[in-house]
Design a protein around this motif. Structure first.
Motif, short mmCIF file in Angstrom:
data_model
loop_
_atom_site.label_atom_id
_atom_site.label_comp_id
_atom_site.label_asym_id
_atom_site.label_seq_id
_atom_site.Cartn_x
_atom_site.Cartn_y
_atom_site.Cartn_z
N ARG A 291 0.83 -1.21 0.00
CA ARG A 291 0.00 0.00 0.00
C ARG A 291 0.87 1.26 0.00
NH1 ARG A 291 -3.32 -2.58 4.24
NH2 ARG A 291 -5.21 -3.42 3.27
N ASP A 292 1.93 1.23 0.77
CA ASP A 292 2.78 2.41 0.90
C ASP A 292 3.54 2.70 -0.39
OD1 ASP A 292 4.11 4.52 2.45
OD2 ASP A 292 5.88 3.25 2.26
N VAL A 293 4.13 1.68 -0.99
CA VAL A 293 4.98 1.89 -2.16
C VAL A 293 4.15 2.15 -3.42
CG1 VAL A 293 6.69 0.81 -3.69
CG2 VAL A 293 6.92 0.60 -1.21
N LEU A 294 3.08 1.39 -3.60
CA LEU A 294 2.29 1.54 -4.82
C LEU A 294 1.41 2.79 -4.79
CD1 LEU A 294 1.22 -2.09 -5.75
CD2 LEU A 294 3.23 -0.80 -6.43
N ALA A 295 1.15 3.31 -3.61
CA ALA A 295 0.47 4.61 -3.46
C ALA A 295 -0.79 4.75 -4.31
CB ALA A 295 1.46 5.74 -3.78
N GLY A 296 -1.73 3.84 -4.11
CA GLY A 296 -3.02 3.96 -4.78
C GLY A 296 -3.19 3.11 -6.01
N ARG A 297 -2.11 2.55 -6.57
CA ARG A 297 -2.25 1.67 -7.73
C ARG A 297 -2.83 0.34 -7.27
NH1 ARG A 297 3.17 1.75 -11.25
NH2 ARG A 297 1.73 0.85 -12.79
N GLU A 298 -3.67 -0.26 -8.10
CA GLU A 298 -4.37 -1.49 -7.72
C GLU A 298 -3.50 -2.71 -7.98
OE1 GLU A 298 -8.04 -1.26 -9.95
OE2 GLU A 298 -9.06 -0.46 -8.19
#
Length: 377
Positions: free
Chosen positions: A212-219
């Protein structure tokens, strides 16, 4: 129809990976939910018509869903090198000079170290991080059918080789990277799949908080590859009598460590913190190596007395092992890649007997949840 005792299937694995319930699949395939349940449990052998409907509904081949489990042949082979009597071996095989040769997969021989063939060569640089590449042969189809995985689990290469045998047109490129590096590689668009095994003590969750932290909103989806034992690799016979991390200080043990971002280093740090042991009290804490294989070789050569790795690596190198934790190793896949045919083919093999047998004989892995979607972000 009752199930043929030799008939096996991975219907549940593929169905759950696609996020379908038994009723969802039943509706699409125009069968009853009880039929789906019976097939998955092995109590019902479907007709040819139902088999074709199921394969069509799941977007795969019949052979991806069903197979016959036959008795496997046993052959006599000559060992390519001496090994301890009675030791069970993983081997590769070849027919040479009219006889079968068995090559023990022990220590460094358990890992591929050959040079990787090139697909092309760069001819010019067109930007800060771009080049023009001249292909060395007409291999565009192969390039289109390549799935790139970044990760550090040795079993990824086993999975890749087994998959390529099952799908000869598919190529799997395995790029070694620790958990955080693999996740960032996925985020930068350099890989289809990232493998990781990081524990967040604040939430008690594996991997998901970091994704969640690294992808920052990407599914993305997280699919379990397995649960492996992590702990201390030791010299065979454990001559220093190491039992816990506290012995690393009390016994003046020299260790080798992994780089920041690796799951092994994070586990060591969390374990030391739990025991209130300062990092600098452990001799060799700042001696950094970049892979499980390098850690094992350092212990084998006597460069270090101990190091963090997995039970399967300890077995491969004939080392002692003190388990400290069971870590879940997940595959992180961006949702935009899930529908691509090569990725689908690769994931479909997570339920295949060929893959399971490779993991089981390796040891140190619990694959009871292999292929299950454990989180979506």
């Amino acid at each position: 129809m009752k199930q043929d005792s030799d008939l096996r299937n991975n219907l549940k694995s593929i169905r759950t990976r696609l996020g379908m319930s038994q009723q969802d699949l039943a509706n699409i395939a125009n069968v009853t939910r009880q039929t789906i349940s019976g097939v998955e449990s092995g109590q019902y052998a479907p007709s040819v018509a139902i088999t074709l409907r199921l394969a069509k509904a799941l977007g795969c081949q019949v052979e991806d869903l069903f197979w016959l489990e036959r008795d496997l042949a046993e052959i006599e082979a000559v060992l390519a090198k001496p090994v301890p009597n009675g030791q069970q071996l993983r081997v590769s095989m070849a027919r040479v000079g009219g006889q079968w040769i068995a090559y023990p997969l022990i220590g460094k021989d358990a890992f591929r170290q050959d040079m990787i063939p090139a697909d092309g060569e760069s001819t010019s640089q067109t930007g800060t991080n771009k080049v023009r590449v001249r292909l060395l042969d007409d291999n565009l189809d192969t390039l289109h059918n390549t799935v790139v995985i970044a990760g550090c689990a040795p079993v990824i290469s086993l999975w890749a080789r087994a998959t390529e045998r099952w799908h000869p047109q598919l190529r799997v490129q395995y790029n070694f990277a620790n958990s955080m590096a693999a996740l960032h590689s996925l985020c930068r668009g350099e890989a289809h799949i990232a493998g990781m095994h990081l524990y967040d003590p604040e939430t008690g969750e594996y991997n998901t908080p970091f994704v969640r932290d690294v992808l920052a909103g990407r599914e993305a989806v997280l699919i379990t590859l397995g649960v492996w034992e992590e702990g201390l690799l030791l010299k065979s016979g454990n001559p220093m009598g190491i039992r816990t991390v506290t012995d690393l200080v009390a016994g003046e043990v020299t260790i080798v460590n992994r780089e920041i971002g690796s799951g092994s280093r994070m586990l060591l740090e969390q374990t030391l913190q739990k025991e209130q042991i300062p990092f600098d009290a452990v001799q060799g804490f700042d001696n950094i190596l970049k892979s499980h294989q390098d850690v094992a070789q350092a212990v084998v050569r006597g460069v270090a007395d101990a190091g963090m790795s997995t039970g399967s690596v300890a077995t491969a190198f004939g080392l002692g092992f003190i388990p400290l934790n069971q870590s879940r190793y997940d595959l992180v896949i961006l949702k935009e890649y899930l529908e691509e045919a090569p990725v689908q083919q690769l994931l479909s093999t997570l339920g295949h007997r060929m893959v399971h047998s490779q993991f089981e004989i390796l040891g140190g892995y619990d694959i009871s949840k292999i292929g299950e979607v454990v989180a979506t972000v």
